[in-house]
Design an enzyme around this catalytic site. Structure first.
Site, short mmCIF file in Angstrom:
data_model
loop_
_atom_site.label_atom_id
_atom_site.label_comp_id
_atom_site.label_asym_id
_atom_site.label_seq_id
_atom_site.Cartn_x
_atom_site.Cartn_y
_atom_site.Cartn_z
N CYS A 50 -20.88 -37.36 69.75
CA CYS A 50 -19.45 -37.20 69.49
C CYS A 50 -18.77 -38.54 69.22
O CYS A 50 -18.07 -38.71 68.22
CB CYS A 50 -18.78 -36.51 70.67
SG CYS A 50 -16.98 -36.41 70.52
N CYS A 55 -17.66 -36.18 66.28
CA CYS A 55 -16.24 -35.84 66.30
C CYS A 55 -15.30 -37.00 65.96
O CYS A 55 -14.39 -36.85 65.15
CB CYS A 55 -15.85 -35.29 67.68
SG CYS A 55 -17.08 -34.28 68.48
N LYS A 58 -15.75 -38.63 62.37
CA LYS A 58 -15.47 -37.56 61.41
C LYS A 58 -13.97 -37.28 61.32
O LYS A 58 -13.40 -37.18 60.23
CB LYS A 58 -16.21 -36.30 61.84
CG LYS A 58 -15.87 -35.06 61.06
CD LYS A 58 -16.44 -33.83 61.75
CE LYS A 58 -15.70 -33.52 63.05
NZ LYS A 58 -16.26 -32.34 63.76
N TYR A 192 -21.52 -26.74 59.03
CA TYR A 192 -20.11 -27.12 58.98
C TYR A 192 -19.91 -28.62 58.77
O TYR A 192 -18.97 -29.05 58.10
CB TYR A 192 -19.38 -26.66 60.25
CG TYR A 192 -19.72 -27.43 61.50
CD1 TYR A 192 -18.97 -28.53 61.86
CD2 TYR A 192 -20.78 -27.05 62.33
CE1 TYR A 192 -19.27 -29.25 63.00
CE2 TYR A 192 -21.08 -27.76 63.46
CZ TYR A 192 -20.32 -28.86 63.80
OH TYR A 192 -20.62 -29.58 64.93
N GLU A 196 -17.38 -30.57 56.20
CA GLU A 196 -16.41 -31.57 56.68
C GLU A 196 -16.59 -32.90 55.95
O GLU A 196 -15.62 -33.51 55.50
CB GLU A 196 -16.57 -31.77 58.19
CG GLU A 196 -16.13 -30.56 59.00
CD GLU A 196 -16.37 -30.73 60.48
OE1 GLU A 196 -15.54 -30.25 61.28
OE2 GLU A 196 -17.39 -31.34 60.87
N HIS A 477 10.47 -22.39 65.03
CA HIS A 477 10.77 -22.34 63.60
C HIS A 477 11.23 -23.71 63.09
O HIS A 477 12.00 -24.38 63.75
CB HIS A 477 11.89 -21.31 63.36
CG HIS A 477 12.17 -21.04 61.93
ND1 HIS A 477 11.28 -20.35 61.12
CD2 HIS A 477 13.23 -21.38 61.15
CE1 HIS A 477 11.81 -20.27 59.91
NE2 HIS A 477 12.98 -20.89 59.90
#
Length: 502
Positions: A50, A55, A58, A192, A196, A477
């Protein structure tokens, strides 16, 4: 008497979390960690996949690509930006690599502060309580412990049937540590990480082609879906993955579908000529690239551990270690956490949580087990895909199609409007039981900041949230996330699911 209360083999996210947690209880703890250089010679520091080749780098390179898109949008918002805009790989790479190195150092400092002994050696079992290894200087080190946790993670596999794959190709282990731009790149096979990487490479202006033999993002949502453009129901194996790849194609990533490579050769120009078979056309095709990156899966890094000698059982097909609900292996006092464990998600947060809980059970009189249900995750493609809970297909398999209700919507992020960005693939769906309470089984979201959106809803789904409760939740919103609180069109109705109005 053994020297340590706990020995952790592997200095990745799960192993370090377990070691540090055990040290909190005043136990004597040691960590063994060693990075075997990749076939291309890439190596890195403490912290595991990682931190070093997953992670963290990336996500930072994904951010670089998002900034490139923002520069294009900025002109629509009145910013005067001189064209053409150029990206310098070396500047980005240096910044990313410097940050990663700071994390390596941080882990070393934390271990020292918690009085955890760190050994930079590659260890293997000599008996159930003893691990031996050699230092870089060739000196043998022997470590004994009452309890041992295996957390060595995994490493990328190479397609050994492809001639030249190992000699000329790289993997994600190498990409993030390149000093120079990879240039025209072919990420091959469709895990994946391939999408990516292809996404951020395209985003920073590189010519990128993805070769995919089968469906993308295997293992994620699979379902029938309604094409927004034609309103005809198509049966496809991976609805969300198809939307992700459609978006990538529209922004410049090329895809070679139903193709598989047969050989890689180095030309005199130093470019790599790739030959592949096109299964759809039954033809052989070639093209040249600066870089070929393999993404064919990961193998558990357990070969050197000598697991057979001590009786730790593994899955003969995957090579992963078989564990029970308490992370225990087939040998008492030997445990395993993270990517090397059979049937567990290969995700950093689950490894960290499992490692901490294991230490608490071993030394803190806890009995709490890791809960692997409803774990949220995100794929950081240009248009991100986040999800939590069951896919539509898994829900149907588990409960039957008549007992499942799927609410869905195509929406347009407000930020896309002025910039005139295409929002065709911005989509979300909520998978629910049809019974009276309509408990939410899964939520899938494609759009900007998908990870941030899904993280919040994951808590509700973990706590058993229902569709009526979601509809009573007031949205913020204007946000993309508020559209989740307004989902009302069901798939079975066949109605247009496009959100209109603000």
């Amino acid at each position: 008497k053994n020297e340590y209360d706990l020995l952790v083999i592997g200095g990745g996210s799960g192993g370090l979390a377990c070691a540090k947690e055990a040290a909190q209880f005043g136990r004597k703890v040691a960590v063994l960690d060693y990075v075997e250089p990749s076939p291309q010679g890439t190596t890195w520091g403490l912290g595991g996949t990682c931190v070093n080749v997953g992670c963290i780098p990336k996500k930072l390179m994904h951010q670089a690509a998002l900034l490139g898109s923002a520069l294009k949008d900025a002109q629509h918002y009145g910013w005067n930006i001189s064209q053409p805009v150029h990206h310098t790989w070396s500047v980005m790479a240096q910044g990313v690599q410097n940050y990663v190195k700071s994390l390596n150092w941080g882990h070393r400092v934390q271990l020292q502060e918690k009085k955890v002994k760190y050994f930079n050696i590659k260890g293997s079992f000599s008996d159930p309580h003893t691990v031996r290894g050699l230092t870089k200087a060739g000196k043998e080190t022997v470590v004994t412990a009452d309890n041992i946790v295996i957390a060595t993670g995994g490493r990328p596999k190479y397609p050994t049937h492809v001639a030249g794959a190992l000699e000329y190709g790289i993997t994600s282990d190498d990409l993030f540590w390149l000093k120079k731009s990879p240039g025209k790149t072919l990420p091959s096979f469709i895990l994946y990480v391939s999408l990516e990487c292809a996404g951020f490479l395209t985003g920073i202006g590189l010519d990128t082609t993805v070769m995919m033999r089968s469906v993308p993002l295997r293992g994620f949502d699979q379902a029938s879906y309604i094409s927004k453009k034609t309103q005809i129901c198509f049966t496809t194996q991976q609805q969300m993955a198809s939307l992700v790849t459609e978006h990538m194609e529209s922004y410049g990533t090329k895809f070679l579908k139903r193709c598989f490579p047969t050989k890689v050769e180095k030309l005199e120009s130093d470019r790599l000529q790739v030959t592949w078979k096109n299964a759809e056309l039954d033809t052989e095709e070639t093209d040249s690239f600066n870089t070929v990156m393999w993404a064919v899966g990961r193998a558990p890094d357990t070969k050197a551990l000598n697991l057979e000698t001590v009786g730790v059982k593994t899955n003969s097909e995957t090579g992963k270690i078989i564990v029970d609900a308490s992370e225990a292996t087939s040998v008492p006092h030997i445990y395993a956490v993270g990517d090397i464990t059979e049937g567990r998600p290969e995700l950093t947060p689950t490894a960290i949580a499992a490692g901490k809980l294991l230490a608490q059970r071993l030394f803190g009189q806890s009995s709490e087990l890791m809960d692997y249900d409803n774990v949220p995750t995100t794929v950081f493609t240009p248009l991100e895909y986040g999800c939590v809970g069951l896919s539509e297909e898994a829900a149907v398999q588990r409960h039957g199609s008549d007992n499942i209700e799927v609410y869905h919507a195509y929406y347009k992020p407000l930020e896309f409007t002025v910039a005139e960005r295409d929002a065709t693939q911005c989509y979300m769906k909520m998978v629910c039981l049809r019974e009276r309470k309509q408990r939410i089984l899964g939520l899938h979201f494609i759009g900007p900041n998908a990870g941030e959106v899904i993280q919040g809803f994951a808590l509700g789904i973990k706590c058993g949230a229902t569709y009526p409760q979601m509809m009573k939740t007031v949205g913020i919103h204007p946000t993309c996330a508020e559209e989740v609180t307004k989902l009302h069109i069901t798939k079975r109705s066949g109605l247009d699911a496009t959100v209109t109005g603000c």
